[in-house]
Design an enzyme around this catalytic site. Structure first.
Site, short mmCIF file in Angstrom:
data_model
loop_
_atom_site.label_atom_id
_atom_site.label_comp_id
_atom_site.label_asym_id
_atom_site.label_seq_id
_atom_site.Cartn_x
_atom_site.Cartn_y
_atom_site.Cartn_z
N PHE A 140 0.85 -1.20 0.00
CA PHE A 140 0.00 0.00 0.00
C PHE A 140 0.88 1.24 0.00
O PHE A 140 1.78 1.36 0.83
CB PHE A 140 -0.93 0.03 1.22
CG PHE A 140 -1.89 1.20 1.17
CD1 PHE A 140 -3.01 1.16 0.36
CD2 PHE A 140 -1.63 2.35 1.90
CE1 PHE A 140 -3.88 2.24 0.28
CE2 PHE A 140 -2.50 3.44 1.83
CZ PHE A 140 -3.62 3.38 1.03
N ASP A 225 9.07 2.44 1.49
CA ASP A 225 7.92 3.19 1.97
C ASP A 225 7.81 2.92 3.47
O ASP A 225 7.35 1.87 3.89
CB ASP A 225 6.66 2.73 1.23
CG ASP A 225 5.40 3.45 1.72
OD1 ASP A 225 5.46 4.08 2.80
OD2 ASP A 225 4.37 3.36 1.04
N LYS A 254 2.57 9.68 8.24
CA LYS A 254 1.88 9.20 9.44
C LYS A 254 2.48 9.73 10.76
O LYS A 254 2.22 10.87 11.10
CB LYS A 254 1.79 7.67 9.42
CG LYS A 254 0.83 7.17 8.32
CD LYS A 254 0.23 5.80 8.61
CE LYS A 254 -0.98 5.53 7.73
NZ LYS A 254 -0.70 4.83 6.48
C1 LIG Z 1 -0.89 5.19 5.07
C2 LIG Z 1 0.14 4.77 4.10
C3 LIG Z 1 0.37 5.51 2.92
C4 LIG Z 1 -0.49 6.67 2.50
O1 LIG Z 1 -0.38 7.75 3.37
P1 LIG Z 1 -1.46 8.95 3.29
O2 LIG Z 1 -0.95 9.93 4.28
O3 LIG Z 1 -2.79 8.36 3.61
O4 LIG Z 1 -1.42 9.45 1.89
C5 LIG Z 1 1.40 5.12 2.10
N1 LIG Z 1 2.17 4.06 2.41
C6 LIG Z 1 1.99 3.33 3.54
C7 LIG Z 1 2.90 2.20 3.83
C8 LIG Z 1 0.96 3.66 4.40
O5 LIG Z 1 0.75 2.92 5.49
#
Ligand SMILES: *Cc1c(COP(=O)(O)O)cnc(C)c1O
Length: 407
Positions: A140, A225, A254
């Site tokens: 994700f 990420d 986050k």
């Molecule tokens: C939450 C998340 C995102 C997206 O972040 P947003 O602030 O909602 O755009 C991207 N990568 C990972 C691994 C995430 O957990």
């Protein structure tokens, strides 16, 4: 609708686009790992705003930093730079492999910047045929069209018209699959060192080391990420620090703002050089209020004491989950690291994670799921022993109720 009319959960259905399905209660106040709803009912917070509130709610250091910055300077855009942004960039560089920083407002935007940078860098150094991006199934990376297409769930990017091209997916933790696909045409491999939304699935060290070696062999950039795993969540400032590898680009969001929207893309100077003036940008990126708060977050989180608390709370949650499971037999396993943990439903409770979440809320505990089979824990990193104990008591009551009603 008259603004003085009472706001209720029904108001949501009247005024909000229907893309979310929030819980029935509306939180109105929080302090540390406790939250109160409109009715005054108290909850322990194991959700942490989806791994965001790393210092709980209304941490005094963050409140005072925000108030101080709010009476000084709110916003100047990137036509001007500002002190909080430069201070935060220096902190991130001092604490990590990075030499350069780009600021954004959300995880998706930090990833969008990382992907655009990787494409630009490959194009400049090797030519435009080097455009392939490899990512993992169930990964994700956010909801912009590029990042959601790189994400590993086609359902999230289907139905929006033509998708960005040259993106391919392989199984996570499957080095042979990557080896079969990667080539000199690959510009970047984007992975989470632990999949969060995909079900709290850690990568093995051998896998990460293998991915790093394959990227090096084919001059592909390795993008980590760490939007969910970063800022202390796994017991290190960033998860790569407890792994055998260093990425070329890392994204953080986050927990970085502890509840204030801010994101960062970290990289080396030689790679960042491809983001020349005018190639990319964000009006709010590097906003003084966001950066001041993030600096305060890093000061609080990046300490041995905080990392020790993460380990202690992890051990406490794992122990209580084992005890609960001895009594009720609901979980197949508990996986994850630090304060990003997933309790995986066993055969009897397949697809039922949400039932446990709903029952937990009724018992005064805010939780998360990660897909239909995983109950996810992402509490504040500074959660106390007694707050964990209270939350786990509530979880045990919830588990007992769900088990009873499924007899
Ligand atoms: C939450 C998340 C995102 C997206 O972040 P947003 O602030 O909602 O755009 C991207 N990568 C990972 C691994 C995430 O957990």
């Amino acid at each position: 609708m008259n603004q003085t009319e009472q706001i209720t959960r029904q108001t949501f259905d009247q005024v909000m686009a229907p893309n979310y399905a929030p819980a029935a209660m509306i939180p109105v106040r929080g302090e540390g790992s406790r939250v109160w709803d409109q009715e005054g009912k108290e909850y322990i917070d194991f959700a942490g705003g989806i791994a965001v509130n790393c210092l709980g709610h209304c941490h005094p250091a963050l409140v005072s930093t925000l108030q101080e910055q709010a009476s000084k300077l709110w916003h100047v855009s990137n036509v001007y730079t500002n002190e909080p942004a430069l201070t935060l960039a220096k902190q991130l560089i001092d604490a990590t492999f990075a030499e350069k920083v780009f600021f954004a407002n959300s995880g998706a935007e930090a990833n969008e910047a990382a992907l655009k940078l990787a494409r630009r860098y490959a194009n400049e150094h090797y030519g435009e045929q080097k455009d392939q991006i490899i990512a993992c199934h169930h990964g994700f990376h956010g909801r912009t069209f590029f990042t959601v297409s790189v994400g590993g769930q086609a359902a999230y990017s289907d139905g929006f018209g033509p998708k960005p091209g040259a993106i391919e997916h392989i199984a996570y933790n499957d080095l042979a699959a990557l080896e079969a696909l990667i080539s000199d045409r690959t510009c970047a491999v984007m992975i989470e060192p632990m999949q969060g939304e995909g079900g709290v699935i850690p990568a093995t060290d051998e896998y990460l080391a293998g991915v790093r070696a394959l990227c090096d062999k084919h001059n592909a950039l390795l993008i980590f990420d760490e939007v969910q795993t970063g800022v202390g969540r796994t017991g290190a400032l960033f998860a790569y620090m407890n792994s055998p590898v260093v990425p070329d680009i890392l994204t953080s969001a986050k927990s970085l703002g502890g509840g204030f929207p801010v994101a960062a893309m970290l990289t080396r100077s030689d790679i960042a050089a491809s983001l020349k003036v005018g190639t990319h940008g964000s009006t709010y990126g590097g906003n003084p209020m966001a950066c001041a708060v993030a600096s305060a977050v890093l000061n609080e989180v990046n300490t041995p004491e905080m990392m020790a608390n993460v380990s202690a709370a992890e051990a406490q949650i794992r122990q209580r989950l084992a005890d609960i499971n001895d009594k009720y037999q609901v979980f197949a396993e508990v996986r994850g690291k630090g304060l990003l943990l997933g309790a995986v439903m066993n055969d009897k409770y397949q697809g039922k994670a949400r039932d446990f979440l709903t029952a937990a809320v009724a018992e005064g505990l805010m939780m998360l799921v990660a897909g239909p089979n995983v109950l996810r824990f992402a509490p504040a990193l500074n959660i106390t022993e007694s707050e964990v104990a209270e939350g786990m008591d509530a979880l045990e009551r919830a588990v007992a109720k769900v088990c009873q009603s499924s007899e």
